[in-house]
Design an enzyme around this catalytic site. Structure first.
Site, short mmCIF file in Angstrom:
data_model
loop_
_atom_site.label_atom_id
_atom_site.label_comp_id
_atom_site.label_asym_id
_atom_site.label_seq_id
_atom_site.Cartn_x
_atom_site.Cartn_y
_atom_site.Cartn_z
N ASN A 183 0.87 -1.18 0.00
CA ASN A 183 0.00 0.00 0.00
C ASN A 183 0.91 1.23 0.00
O ASN A 183 1.49 1.57 1.03
CB ASN A 183 -0.90 -0.02 1.26
N LYS A 220 0.07 4.23 -0.35
CA LYS A 220 -0.62 5.41 0.20
C LYS A 220 -0.38 6.64 -0.69
O LYS A 220 -0.38 6.51 -1.92
CB LYS A 220 -0.17 5.65 1.65
N HIS A 277 -9.68 1.05 4.82
CA HIS A 277 -8.41 1.23 5.53
C HIS A 277 -8.64 2.20 6.69
O HIS A 277 -9.43 3.14 6.58
CB HIS A 277 -7.35 1.79 4.56
N GLU A 309 -7.02 4.59 7.76
CA GLU A 309 -6.78 6.00 7.44
C GLU A 309 -7.99 6.61 6.73
O GLU A 309 -8.26 7.80 6.87
CB GLU A 309 -5.49 6.14 6.61
N GLU A 348 -5.64 -5.30 10.82
CA GLU A 348 -4.59 -4.29 11.01
C GLU A 348 -4.88 -3.51 12.30
O GLU A 348 -5.75 -2.62 12.29
CB GLU A 348 -4.60 -3.30 9.85
N GLY A 383 2.27 2.02 10.98
CA GLY A 383 3.25 3.11 10.87
C GLY A 383 4.00 3.40 12.16
O GLY A 383 4.72 4.39 12.25
N SER A 421 3.17 -2.32 10.32
CA SER A 421 4.63 -2.20 10.50
C SER A 421 5.41 -3.48 10.19
O SER A 421 6.43 -3.74 10.82
CB SER A 421 4.94 -1.73 11.92
C1 PEP Z 1 -1.06 0.00 6.34
O1 PEP Z 1 -1.22 1.21 6.33
O2 PEP Z 1 -1.92 -0.76 5.87
C2 PEP Z 1 0.17 -0.53 6.89
C3 PEP Z 1 0.23 -1.80 7.17
O3 PEP Z 1 1.20 0.40 7.08
P1 PEP Z 1 2.62 0.12 7.78
O4 PEP Z 1 3.16 -1.15 7.21
O5 PEP Z 1 3.43 1.31 7.45
O6 PEP Z 1 2.33 -0.03 9.25
#
Ligand code: PEP
Length: 257
Positions: free
Chosen positions: A14, A16, A103, A105, A174, A180, A220
């Site tokens: 992703n 973003k 997601h 976000e 998630e 992040g 992460s």
């Molecule tokens: C995400 O935003 O779906 C995600 C997993 O981000 P990160 O790997 O940066 O935590």
């Protein structure tokens, strides 16, 4: 499209809103090159979700390669008067097969369960694969609401969904507080949550279409931690944000999954 049961692993990037058009095309070229050399390519689905602006250029690069194109969101309606939105029809015309929905976000920007449900239905109507993200915030976890939140999100996202034979759904667990952050949850907790995700799916689908489901983990993930999750029986892959922005690092994740 390859049937999802043929995939041993599903690894999703992703991007973003993190890369310029020039950076996205450069990373896409590098990823295509590295995947062509990778031992993982035949049984691992490698999906990359660029931003909408980069999509056309990235699609040209991935065409005919083993990298699969995905989108970070969509609108549940076809061509029409929907200012600022991007249709599934146009995404599909570029070869896009997977769509991230719900997601955290986007939920934080006001995306509702009802809208997510409409989007899941629209994606399935086009025989594309929805990647539905669910997960609790830090406050919800502290208040011991994790199970409730995840179960509720799955029920709402998959309400009144009827799958046609061969259709697929990915549920991405998630934990929002991990995304992040550089932290990851331990394997026991990921395992426990994957069972909750699976059971919620079984309940909402009335025991049907279990073969359509793949569960992945996100938050992460790095080359050092990916195997912690992909070695779990119920987790088929990972959704990667930060560590997917560099083709080399992302391909390390693919190879270690
Ligand atoms: C995400 O935003 O779906 C995600 C997993 O981000 P990160 O790997 O940066 O935590």
């Amino acid at each position: 499209m390859k049937d999802m049961k043929d995939w041993n692993k599903i690894i999703i990037a992703n991007w973003k809103m993190q890369l310029s058009l020039a950076e996205a095309t450069e990373q896409a070229k590098e990823m295509k090159k590295l995947l062509a050399k990778s031992k993982a390519k035949t049984d691992t689905a490698v999906v990359v979700c660029p931003d909408f602006l980069s999509m056309t250029e990235v699609a040209k690069i991935f065409k005919g390669s083993d990298v699969i194109l995905g989108a970070q969101d969509t609108y549940p309606g076809d061509i029409g008067a929907f200012t600022g939105e991007v249709s599934l029809k146009n995404l599909q015309s570029l070869g896009c097969e997977y769509v991230i929905l719900g997601h955290s976000e986007r939920r934080a920007m006001g995306e509702t369960d009802e809208m997510i449900n409409k989007k899941v239905k629209a994606v399935l109507e086009r025989d594309m694969v929805p990647i539905v993200c669910v997960g609790e915030t830090y406050e919800e976890r502290k208040e011991e609401k994790t199970n409730f939140v995840v179960i509720h999100q799955i029920y709402e996202a998959l309400k009144d969904i009827e799958l046609k034979p061969g259709q697929k759904i990915i549920l991405a667990y998630e934990p929002v507080w991990v995304i992040g952050s550089g932290q990851v949850i331990d394997a026991n907790e990921a395992d426990r949550m994957s069972q909750i995700v699976r059971q919620s799916y079984v309940d909402v689908m009335d025991g049907q279409n279990l073969e359509a489901l793949s569960i992945i983990y996100g938050g992460s993930v790095t080359p050092d931690t990916v195997a912690r999750f992909t070695s779990l029986q119920k987790i088929k892959g990972v959704l990667v944000g930060g560590a997917s922005l560099e083709a080399k690092k992302f391909m390390e994740i693919v190879n270690k999954a």
